[in-house]
Motif scaffolding. Structure first.
Motif, PDB file in Angstrom:
ATOM      1  N   MET A  98       0.833  -1.200   0.000  1.00 45.69           N
ATOM      2  CA  MET A  98       0.000   0.000   0.000  1.00 45.69           C
ATOM      3  C   MET A  98       0.869   1.252   0.000  1.00 45.69           C
ATOM      4  SD  MET A  98      -2.986  -1.205   2.585  1.00 45.69           S
ATOM      5  CE  MET A  98      -4.249  -0.046   2.031  1.00 45.69           C
ATOM      6  N   GLU A  99       1.918   1.227   0.805  1.00 45.13           N
ATOM      7  CA  GLU A  99       2.831   2.375   0.858  1.00 45.13           C
ATOM      8  C   GLU A  99       3.471   2.606  -0.505  1.00 45.13           C
ATOM      9  OE1 GLU A  99       6.915   3.497   3.184  1.00 45.13           O
ATOM     10  OE2 GLU A  99       5.330   2.515   4.341  1.00 45.13           O
ATOM     11  N   LYS A 100       3.928   1.529  -1.137  1.00 45.19           N
ATOM     12  CA  LYS A 100       4.547   1.613  -2.465  1.00 45.19           C
ATOM     13  C   LYS A 100       3.571   2.192  -3.497  1.00 45.19           C
ATOM     14  CE  LYS A 100       6.283  -1.529  -6.027  1.00 45.19           C
ATOM     15  NZ  LYS A 100       6.515  -2.940  -6.354  1.00 45.19           N
ATOM     16  N   ALA A 101       2.285   1.858  -3.353  1.00 42.58           N
ATOM     17  CA  ALA A 101       1.261   2.330  -4.296  1.00 42.58           C
ATOM     18  C   ALA A 101       0.752   3.728  -3.957  1.00 42.58           C
ATOM     19  CB  ALA A 101       0.088   1.344  -4.317  1.00 42.58           C
ATOM     20  N   GLY A 102       1.251   4.319  -2.867  1.00 40.67           N
ATOM     21  CA  GLY A 102       0.835   5.668  -2.499  1.00 40.67           C
ATOM     22  C   GLY A 102      -0.536   5.737  -1.857  1.00 40.67           C
ATOM     23  N   VAL A 103      -0.981   4.619  -1.268  1.00 35.19           N
ATOM     24  CA  VAL A 103      -2.281   4.585  -0.606  1.00 35.19           C
ATOM     25  C   VAL A 103      -2.148   5.291   0.745  1.00 35.19           C
ATOM     26  CG1 VAL A 103      -4.077   3.090   0.334  1.00 35.19           C
ATOM     27  CG2 VAL A 103      -2.843   2.415  -1.749  1.00 35.19           C
ATOM     28  N   GLU A 104      -3.078   6.198   1.025  1.00 32.22           N
ATOM     29  CA  GLU A 104      -3.066   6.926   2.295  1.00 32.22           C
ATOM     30  C   GLU A 104      -3.977   6.226   3.299  1.00 32.22           C
ATOM     31  OE1 GLU A 104      -4.584  11.153   4.153  1.00 32.22           O
ATOM     32  OE2 GLU A 104      -4.541  10.908   1.981  1.00 32.22           O
ATOM     33  N   VAL A 105      -3.447   5.941   4.478  1.00 31.13           N
ATOM     34  CA  VAL A 105      -4.254   5.393   5.557  1.00 31.13           C
ATOM     35  C   VAL A 105      -4.933   6.570   6.247  1.00 31.13           C
ATOM     36  CG1 VAL A 105      -4.258   4.101   7.720  1.00 31.13           C
ATOM     37  CG2 VAL A 105      -2.672   3.461   5.886  1.00 31.13           C
ATOM     38  N   VAL A 106      -6.252   6.605   6.195  1.00 30.75           N
ATOM     39  CA  VAL A 106      -7.014   7.687   6.813  1.00 30.75           C
ATOM     40  C   VAL A 106      -7.272   7.362   8.276  1.00 30.75           C
ATOM     41  CG1 VAL A 106      -9.166   9.014   6.745  1.00 30.75           C
ATOM     42  CG2 VAL A 106      -8.062   8.300   4.600  1.00 30.75           C
ATOM     43  N   VAL A 107      -7.732   6.132   8.553  1.00 32.31           N
ATOM     44  CA  VAL A 107      -8.038   5.726   9.926  1.00 32.31           C
ATOM     45  C   VAL A 107      -8.117   4.211  10.005  1.00 32.31           C
ATOM     46  CG1 VAL A 107     -10.546   5.846   9.628  1.00 32.31           C
ATOM     47  CG2 VAL A 107      -9.580   6.191  11.878  1.00 32.31           C
ATOM     48  N   ARG A 143      -7.328   6.096   1.342  1.00 34.74           N
ATOM     49  CA  ARG A 143      -7.613   7.044   0.260  1.00 34.74           C
ATOM     50  C   ARG A 143      -6.711   6.731  -0.941  1.00 34.74           C
ATOM     51  NH1 ARG A 143      -7.227  11.607   2.882  1.00 34.74           N
ATOM     52  NH2 ARG A 143      -9.458  11.934   3.076  1.00 34.74           N
ATOM     53  N   TYR A 144      -7.346   6.682  -2.112  1.00 37.66           N
ATOM     54  CA  TYR A 144      -6.651   6.506  -3.385  1.00 37.66           C
ATOM     55  C   TYR A 144      -6.887   7.763  -4.216  1.00 37.66           C
ATOM     56  CZ  TYR A 144      -6.635   1.516  -2.234  1.00 37.66           C
ATOM     57  OH  TYR A 144      -6.450   0.307  -1.616  1.00 37.66           O
ATOM     58  N   PRO A 145      -5.982   8.078  -5.138  1.00 41.75           N
ATOM     59  CA  PRO A 145      -6.167   9.274  -5.963  1.00 41.75           C
ATOM     60  C   PRO A 145      -7.427   9.224  -6.820  1.00 41.75           C
ATOM     61  CG  PRO A 145      -3.946   8.369  -6.256  1.00 41.75           C
ATOM     62  CD  PRO A 145      -4.707   7.411  -5.402  1.00 41.75           C
ATOM     63  N   ASP A 146      -7.792   8.020  -7.277  1.00 42.22           N
ATOM     64  CA  ASP A 146      -8.977   7.870  -8.122  1.00 42.22           C
ATOM     65  C   ASP A 146      -9.376   6.397  -8.157  1.00 42.22           C
ATOM     66  OD1 ASP A 146      -7.272   6.587 -10.074  1.00 42.22           O
ATOM     67  OD2 ASP A 146      -6.796   8.555 -10.888  1.00 42.22           O
ATOM     68  N   MET A 147     -10.504   6.108  -8.820  1.00 37.42           N
ATOM     69  CA  MET A 147     -11.022   4.743  -8.870  1.00 37.42           C
ATOM     70  C   MET A 147     -10.082   3.803  -9.606  1.00 37.42           C
ATOM     71  SD  MET A 147     -13.491   2.916  -7.668  1.00 37.42           S
ATOM     72  CE  MET A 147     -14.907   3.973  -7.350  1.00 37.42           C
ATOM     73  N   GLY A 198      -6.710  -0.752  -9.429  1.00 37.82           N
ATOM     74  CA  GLY A 198      -5.381  -1.194  -9.839  1.00 37.82           C
ATOM     75  C   GLY A 198      -4.597  -1.827  -8.716  1.00 37.82           C
ATOM     76  N   PHE A 199      -4.713  -1.275  -7.515  1.00 37.13           N
ATOM     77  CA  PHE A 199      -3.987  -1.841  -6.374  1.00 37.13           C
ATOM     78  C   PHE A 199      -4.395  -3.294  -6.143  1.00 37.13           C
ATOM     79  CE2 PHE A 199      -3.932  -3.033  -1.901  1.00 37.13           C
ATOM     80  CZ  PHE A 199      -2.568  -2.965  -1.663  1.00 37.13           C
ATOM     81  N   THR A 237      -2.930  -5.932  -8.717  1.00 34.53           N
ATOM     82  CA  THR A 237      -1.501  -6.204  -8.887  1.00 34.53           C
ATOM     83  C   THR A 237      -1.203  -7.660  -8.544  1.00 34.53           C
ATOM     84  OG1 THR A 237      -0.913  -5.587  -6.623  1.00 34.53           O
ATOM     85  CG2 THR A 237      -0.844  -3.825  -8.300  1.00 34.53           C
ATOM     86  N   ASP A 238      -0.207  -8.212  -9.206  1.00 33.01           N
ATOM     87  CA  ASP A 238       0.204  -9.588  -8.913  1.00 33.01           C
ATOM     88  C   ASP A 238       0.642  -9.723  -7.459  1.00 33.01           C
ATOM     89  OD1 ASP A 238      -0.343 -10.435 -11.492  1.00 33.01           O
ATOM     90  OD2 ASP A 238       1.720 -10.143 -12.184  1.00 33.01           O
ATOM     91  N   GLU A 239       1.312  -8.685  -6.941  1.00 29.88           N
ATOM     92  CA  GLU A 239       1.792  -8.733  -5.554  1.00 29.88           C
ATOM     93  C   GLU A 239       0.628  -8.846  -4.578  1.00 29.88           C
ATOM     94  OE1 GLU A 239       5.398  -5.685  -6.537  1.00 29.88           O
ATOM     95  OE2 GLU A 239       3.265  -5.301  -6.856  1.00 29.88           O
ATOM     96  N   TYR A 240      -0.437  -8.068  -4.799  1.00 34.44           N
ATOM     97  CA  TYR A 240      -1.577  -8.162  -3.881  1.00 34.44           C
ATOM     98  C   TYR A 240      -2.320  -9.477  -4.080  1.00 34.44           C
ATOM     99  CZ  TYR A 240      -5.550  -7.382  -0.996  1.00 34.44           C
ATOM    100  OH  TYR A 240      -6.485  -7.546  -0.019  1.00 34.44           O
ATOM    101  N   LYS A 241      -2.483  -9.901  -5.314  1.00 34.00           N
ATOM    102  CA  LYS A 241      -3.220 -11.143  -5.577  1.00 34.00           C
ATOM    103  C   LYS A 241      -2.608 -12.327  -4.838  1.00 34.00           C
ATOM    104  CE  LYS A 241      -5.291 -10.033 -10.027  1.00 34.00           C
ATOM    105  NZ  LYS A 241      -5.330 -10.356 -11.453  1.00 34.00           N
ATOM    106  N   THR A 242      -1.274 -12.310  -4.647  1.00 33.18           N
ATOM    107  CA  THR A 242      -0.652 -13.422  -3.910  1.00 33.18           C
ATOM    108  C   THR A 242      -1.051 -13.413  -2.433  1.00 33.18           C
ATOM    109  OG1 THR A 242       1.390 -12.210  -3.396  1.00 33.18           O
ATOM    110  CG2 THR A 242       1.346 -13.469  -5.469  1.00 33.18           C
ATOM    111  N   LEU A 243      -1.516 -12.275  -1.913  1.00 35.77           N
ATOM    112  CA  LEU A 243      -1.932 -12.175  -0.514  1.00 35.77           C
ATOM    113  C   LEU A 243      -3.384 -12.582  -0.282  1.00 35.77           C
ATOM    114  CD1 LEU A 243      -0.298  -8.824   0.647  1.00 35.77           C
ATOM    115  CD2 LEU A 243       0.489 -11.165   1.018  1.00 35.77           C
TER     116      LEU A 243
END
Length: 95
Positions: free
Chosen positions: A28-37, A59-63, A68-69, A72-78
């Motif tokens: 998430m950090e690599k993808a620029g995802v902001e943790v709001v709460v 928070r993501y910049p857009d849909m 997209g996050f 990703t292959d990296e997330y799909k493995t999780l």
């Protein structure tokens, strides 16, 4: 337009959930995802009583970035680890 991701996780296996969070966090950090709460359910004031769970808002910049996050292959493995660790609901809201 920014998009908010509301995620709710009913924990089935706390150790596996911790492992999932430790692996998903850097992605998430690599993808620029902001943790709001983040928080754990303390009490239901009004509405249907839900099982104890953890809630988070990101928070993501857009849909496109939000979808997209998760594609990703990296997330799909999780995903198998996530599904072992918890029952998770994921919702997107326009901000």
């Amino acid at each position: 337009m920014p998009v908010l991701n509301f995620s709710y996780a009913v924990i089935k296996d706390f150790a596996a959930f911790q492992d999932y969070v430790q692996q998903a966090g850097p992605l998430m950090e690599k993808a620029g995802v902001e943790v709001v709460v983040r928080g754990t359910l303390a009490k239901t004031k009004r509405g249907e009583e839900k099982p104890a769970h953890i809630a988070a808002v990101f928070r993501y910049p857009d849909m496109d970035a939000a979808h997209g996050f998760y594609e990703t292959d990296e997330y799909k493995t999780l995903i198998p680890l996530r599904d072992q660790a918890c029952d998770m609901s994921i919702y997107f809201y326009d901000e």
